[in-house]
Design a protein around this motif. Structure first.
Motif, mmCIF file in Angstrom:
data_model
loop_
_atom_site.group_PDB
_atom_site.id
_atom_site.type_symbol
_atom_site.label_atom_id
_atom_site.label_comp_id
_atom_site.label_asym_id
_atom_site.label_seq_id
_atom_site.Cartn_x
_atom_site.Cartn_y
_atom_site.Cartn_z
ATOM 1 N N ILE A 59 39.480 47.394 45.563
ATOM 2 C CA ILE A 59 38.381 48.349 45.696
ATOM 3 C C ILE A 59 37.550 48.418 44.429
ATOM 4 C CG2 ILE A 59 37.840 50.800 46.017
ATOM 5 C CD1 ILE A 59 40.515 50.869 47.715
ATOM 6 N N LEU A 60 38.216 48.401 43.272
ATOM 7 C CA LEU A 60 37.524 48.637 41.998
ATOM 8 C C LEU A 60 36.864 47.398 41.415
ATOM 9 C CD1 LEU A 60 39.990 51.031 40.124
ATOM 10 C CD2 LEU A 60 37.914 51.635 41.368
ATOM 11 N N GLN A 61 37.435 46.214 41.632
ATOM 12 C CA GLN A 61 36.932 45.020 40.946
ATOM 13 C C GLN A 61 35.457 44.718 41.228
ATOM 14 O OE1 GLN A 61 40.068 42.289 42.081
ATOM 15 N NE2 GLN A 61 40.925 42.274 40.020
ATOM 16 N N PRO A 62 34.938 44.943 42.443
ATOM 17 C CA PRO A 62 33.507 44.670 42.644
ATOM 18 C C PRO A 62 32.589 45.705 41.996
ATOM 19 C CG PRO A 62 34.736 44.583 44.727
ATOM 20 C CD PRO A 62 35.615 45.217 43.711
ATOM 21 N N LEU A 63 33.147 46.847 41.525
ATOM 22 C CA LEU A 63 32.318 47.933 41.007
ATOM 23 C C LEU A 63 31.986 47.720 39.533
ATOM 24 C CD1 LEU A 63 34.111 51.034 42.593
ATOM 25 C CD2 LEU A 63 32.232 49.677 43.533
ATOM 26 N N THR A 64 30.842 48.269 39.124
ATOM 27 C CA THR A 64 30.444 48.243 37.718
ATOM 28 C C THR A 64 30.897 49.539 37.059
ATOM 29 O OG1 THR A 64 28.494 46.917 38.245
ATOM 30 C CG2 THR A 64 28.494 48.085 36.135
ATOM 31 N N PRO A 65 31.718 49.472 36.007
ATOM 32 C CA PRO A 65 32.186 50.710 35.360
ATOM 33 C C PRO A 65 31.015 51.542 34.848
ATOM 34 C CG PRO A 65 33.449 48.812 34.610
ATOM 35 C CD PRO A 65 32.295 48.268 35.405
ATOM 36 N N ALA A 66 31.154 52.867 34.956
ATOM 37 C CA ALA A 66 30.090 53.780 34.523
ATOM 38 C C ALA A 66 30.724 54.987 33.847
ATOM 39 C CB ALA A 66 29.241 54.215 35.711
ATOM 40 N N GLU A 67 29.898 55.677 33.053
ATOM 41 C CA GLU A 67 30.308 56.868 32.322
ATOM 42 C C GLU A 67 31.488 56.535 31.399
ATOM 43 O OE1 GLU A 67 30.768 60.256 34.835
ATOM 44 O OE2 GLU A 67 29.028 59.771 36.066
ATOM 45 N N LEU A 205 36.779 55.145 37.250
ATOM 46 C CA LEU A 205 38.099 54.529 37.339
ATOM 47 C C LEU A 205 38.035 53.016 37.197
ATOM 48 C CD1 LEU A 205 39.563 56.678 40.249
ATOM 49 C CD2 LEU A 205 40.235 56.774 37.837
ATOM 50 N N ALA A 206 36.850 52.427 37.442
ATOM 51 C CA ALA A 206 36.707 50.975 37.290
ATOM 52 C C ALA A 206 36.969 50.529 35.858
ATOM 53 C CB ALA A 206 35.318 50.533 37.749
ATOM 54 N N HIS A 207 36.845 51.447 34.886
ATOM 55 C CA HIS A 207 37.193 51.112 33.500
ATOM 56 C C HIS A 207 38.663 50.720 33.373
ATOM 57 C CE1 HIS A 207 33.481 52.192 31.366
ATOM 58 N NE2 HIS A 207 33.367 53.240 32.166
ATOM 59 N N LEU A 208 39.491 51.203 34.288
ATOM 60 C CA LEU A 208 40.934 51.007 34.169
ATOM 61 C C LEU A 208 41.427 49.755 34.879
ATOM 62 C CD1 LEU A 208 42.111 54.702 34.691
ATOM 63 C CD2 LEU A 208 41.639 53.508 32.551
ATOM 64 N N TYR A 341 26.367 32.740 38.727
ATOM 65 C CA TYR A 341 27.623 31.997 38.625
ATOM 66 C C TYR A 341 28.779 32.885 38.173
ATOM 67 C CZ TYR A 341 30.971 28.395 37.286
ATOM 68 O OH TYR A 341 32.105 27.633 37.176
ATOM 69 N N ARG A 342 28.560 33.681 37.148
ATOM 70 C CA ARG A 342 29.665 34.491 36.627
ATOM 71 C C ARG A 342 30.151 35.533 37.630
ATOM 72 N NH1 ARG A 342 28.517 35.619 30.158
ATOM 73 N NH2 ARG A 342 28.698 33.426 29.483
ATOM 74 N N PRO A 343 29.254 36.375 38.184
ATOM 75 C CA PRO A 343 29.767 37.327 39.186
ATOM 76 C C PRO A 343 30.344 36.645 40.417
ATOM 77 C CG PRO A 343 27.364 37.414 39.051
ATOM 78 C CD PRO A 343 27.834 36.602 37.904
ATOM 79 N N ALA A 344 29.794 35.481 40.796
ATOM 80 C CA ALA A 344 30.312 34.774 41.970
ATOM 81 C C ALA A 344 31.731 34.277 41.718
ATOM 82 C CB ALA A 344 29.398 33.610 42.336
ATOM 83 N N THR A 345 31.962 33.680 40.544
ATOM 84 C CA THR A 345 33.314 33.183 40.243
ATOM 85 C C THR A 345 34.296 34.333 40.081
ATOM 86 O OG1 THR A 345 32.704 33.088 37.886
ATOM 87 C CG2 THR A 345 32.518 31.051 39.172
ATOM 88 N N ARG A 346 33.792 35.468 39.590
ATOM 89 C CA ARG A 346 34.666 36.630 39.439
ATOM 90 C C ARG A 346 35.086 37.182 40.800
ATOM 91 N NH1 ARG A 346 31.803 38.981 35.882
ATOM 92 N NH2 ARG A 346 30.611 40.340 37.256
ATOM 93 N N THR A 347 34.184 37.128 41.768
ATOM 94 C CA THR A 347 34.472 37.665 43.104
ATOM 95 C C THR A 347 35.155 36.651 44.001
ATOM 96 O OG1 THR A 347 32.521 39.089 42.927
ATOM 97 C CG2 THR A 347 33.450 38.780 45.121
#
Length: 593
Positions: A59-67, A205-208, A341-347
């Protein structure tokens, strides 16, 4: 290539069991198998915690950490993520219910039930009724307020009076709804605000994610340690493990263990014919993109099966390019992945991203041969793909020829594996028969000639003769013949259906081309440029999405089913996963359980 495996047994003193597993884990070369699988079970609580972390990470990996990152243990954060997801799902479901409630009471507008209750407490009785608009003057009440016109020349009216109201016969009293629109909207606003707050919390929570990944690795190591201990053979004096090790590493295992001042006895033997070692596939480096597909599908060839990386990587992009049938879509796929390329390989992972880039490149080249880019033919095509009879005939012939080539390669590959057994001639016979079946398919579908002046009958006869005669060779010729004849009809029908199934490449590719042209025409007829651009973007995005689905529905199918069946693949293997002590845990020791 599928790496040869050897069975290995390692025995140490019982008091050295933790040290032995520590050393084996540091070496990371032995795929441990339990002596008694019933005993080799990890703790249920550990497995549950790993599953919670995995779901939270998905759930968290596709999200961009905020705050700012919250100060929270990884396990607690993972549970909170799952709670938020469950709460958000319930909230979205409740919003849908509230929307339907609003639709049902649309007739009542913004009437507030609380106001009606205040009026009733003051002695003013409010009623709502539906009546014929022509009879409105017949209503006797202190206040008559028409609210809304209804179908059938009827009217919704609000009536307020301290005395009983007199209504005409056409009137029908309507009971107020159990909830009013303002209350429903207020609840919806609260839920929407909660959903937005949950979305922001997930971004926090994406920071974690790194902490959760580290915790998952720790728990996975703990589970592996438990399985290794419980899967061993033990006595008061000795502790023994068994497993599999690649053939080229096996001779040096005893020497590596002796370096750690650990008295051990090591025995390495070849795998027996009735054993099924784990599969370690070592494909050529240039074929590694196809490993992304195998990873996505979770397929592993059996130990004694084939490494199909090369034929899959050669065939799948060609098949997918024919299914896409548009150079513009291939260009978008290739350039889009290069830019992202980077976000694609990450996902998607690096191998699968590279595979899609190869597909995009081949689709661009095929589109160049077809001269089609976003449904527009830019120049005279080398290979026309349109609705003309000539194009359909040419494309179907090409598809059937590709199918015959694809399937006969599978049969010949089996023949090479079986040689020098006489059964290899059975596979050669089926390879020849498939090309004869190519002529049969052309006759049925394209009305092409199938007579003695053509090569097809000779290929059918020669192939059938070899297939029957060498299906199951044995000293008794009559029994050999009976076995071959009994197996032939079903295999013959399978060969026919396999070859004809490749026509899907033409059918789906042509449908994709027609759909692209249709969206272009629809945009041209729209008139206004903004609307035309919207139609083009939506239409071609939809068509490209359907083409990518077709890659799995048809391109992958032709490889995983038709080709693999002709190759005799069962995909019944399990991956080689050596027992490993991750560097983060080196020196921490094993926890005995």
């Amino acid at each position: 290539m599928i790496a040869p495996m050897h069975k290995t047994y390692v025995t140490a003193r019982h008091r050295d069991r933790l040290q032995l597993l520590e050393v084996l884990g540091n070496l990371g070369v032995v795929h441990l198998t339990p002596v008694d699988p019933r005993e080799a079970v990890a703790d249920a609580e550990t497995i549950s915690q790993i599953q919670i972390l995995e779901r939270a990470l998905q759930i968290l990996q596709p999200l961009t950490p905020a705050e700012s990152p919250p100060e929270l243990p990884a396990q607690d954060a993972a549970r909170e993520v799952l709670d938020i997801v469950r709460r958000r799902a319930a909230g979205e479901q409740r919003l849908t219910e509230l929307f339907h409630q609003l639709q049902q009471i649309e007739l009542w507008g913004d009437v507030e039930l609380e106001q009606l209750a205040h009026l009733a407490a003051a002695g003013v009785h409010v009623q709502f009724c539906s009546l014929d608009s022509r009879h409105l003057s017949e209503v006797h009440a202190d206040c008559v307020e028409p609210l809304k016109t209804l179908p059938g020349k009827r009217l919704l009216a609000a009536l307020a009076s301290r005395d009983p109201v007199q209504l005409p016969p056409s009137a029908r009293v309507l009971e107020p709804p159990p909830r009013d629109a303002p209350a429903i909207r207020a609840e919806a606003a609260e839920i929407d605000a909660s959903v937005k707050a949950d979305r922001q919390r997930l971004a926090q929570l994406a920071h974690l994610v790194p902490a959760m990944q580290a915790e998952r690795e720790r728990l996975e190591q703990e589970a592996a340690d438990t399985l290794a201990l419980r899967g061993a053979a033990t006595s008061d004096a000795l502790f023994a493990v068994q497993g599999w090790i690649p053939e080229e590493i096996a001779p040096g295992l005893a020497a590596e263990l002796s370096k750690h001042d650990l008295p051990t006895a090591v025995r390495v033997i070849k795998a027996a014919d009735d054993e099924e070692p784990p599969t370690l596939v070592r494909p050529p480096k240039w074929t590694q993109p196809i490993e992304g597909l195998f990873s996505v599908m979770g397929t592993v060839p059996g130990y004694r099966e084939f490494d199909v990386s090369i034929p899959f990587l050669l065939a799948l992009p060609i098949f997918t390019a024919m299914l896409i049938s548009d150079g513009g879509y291939g260009l978008v796929l290739l350039v889009g992945l290069l830019l992202a390329y980077r976000p694609a390989t990450r996902t998607l992972g690096k191998p699968f991203t590279h595979l899609l880039m190869v597909v995009g490149l081949v689709a661009l080249l095929w589109g160049g041969l077809c001269a089609t880019f976003f449904g527009v033919t830019l120049y005279r095509p080398v290979i026309p793909v349109d609705l003309s009879a000539e194009s359909r005939t040419w494309m179907m012939t090409l598809c059937f020829a590709l199918g015959a080539l694809h399937l006969s390669v599978a049969q010949m590959w089996q023949a090479v594996r079986l040689f020098p057994s006489l059964r290899f001639l059975n596979r050669v016979g089926w390879a020849v028969f498939i090309w004869g079946m190519f002529g049969v398919v052309r006759m049925f579908v394209l009305r092409a000639p199938l007579g003695w002046p053509t090569p097809w009958p000779y290929l059918l006869l020669a192939g059938a003769g070899l297939a029957i005669a060498f299906h199951r060779p044995c000293p008794n010729p009559l029994r050999t013949l009976l076995w071959g004849v009994a197996a032939f009809p079903l295999a013959m029908m399978s060969a026919f259906s396999d070859v004809i199934s490749y026509v899907r490449l033409m059918a789906v590719g042509m449908a994709s081309s027609v759909l692209a042209v249709s969206f272009n025409e629809l945009a041209w007829q729209a008139g206004a440029w903004p609307l035309a651009i919207l139609i083009l973007v939506f239409g071609h995005s939809l068509n490209m999405g359907l083409a990518m689905i077709a890659m799995f529905a048809h391109g992958v199918r032709l490889n995983m089913l038709e080709f693999s069946n002709n190759l005799g693949m069962q995909w019944a293997g399990y991956p080689y996963r050596p027992f490993v002590r991750r560097s983060a845990h080196h020196g921490n020791g094993l926890v005995e359980s």
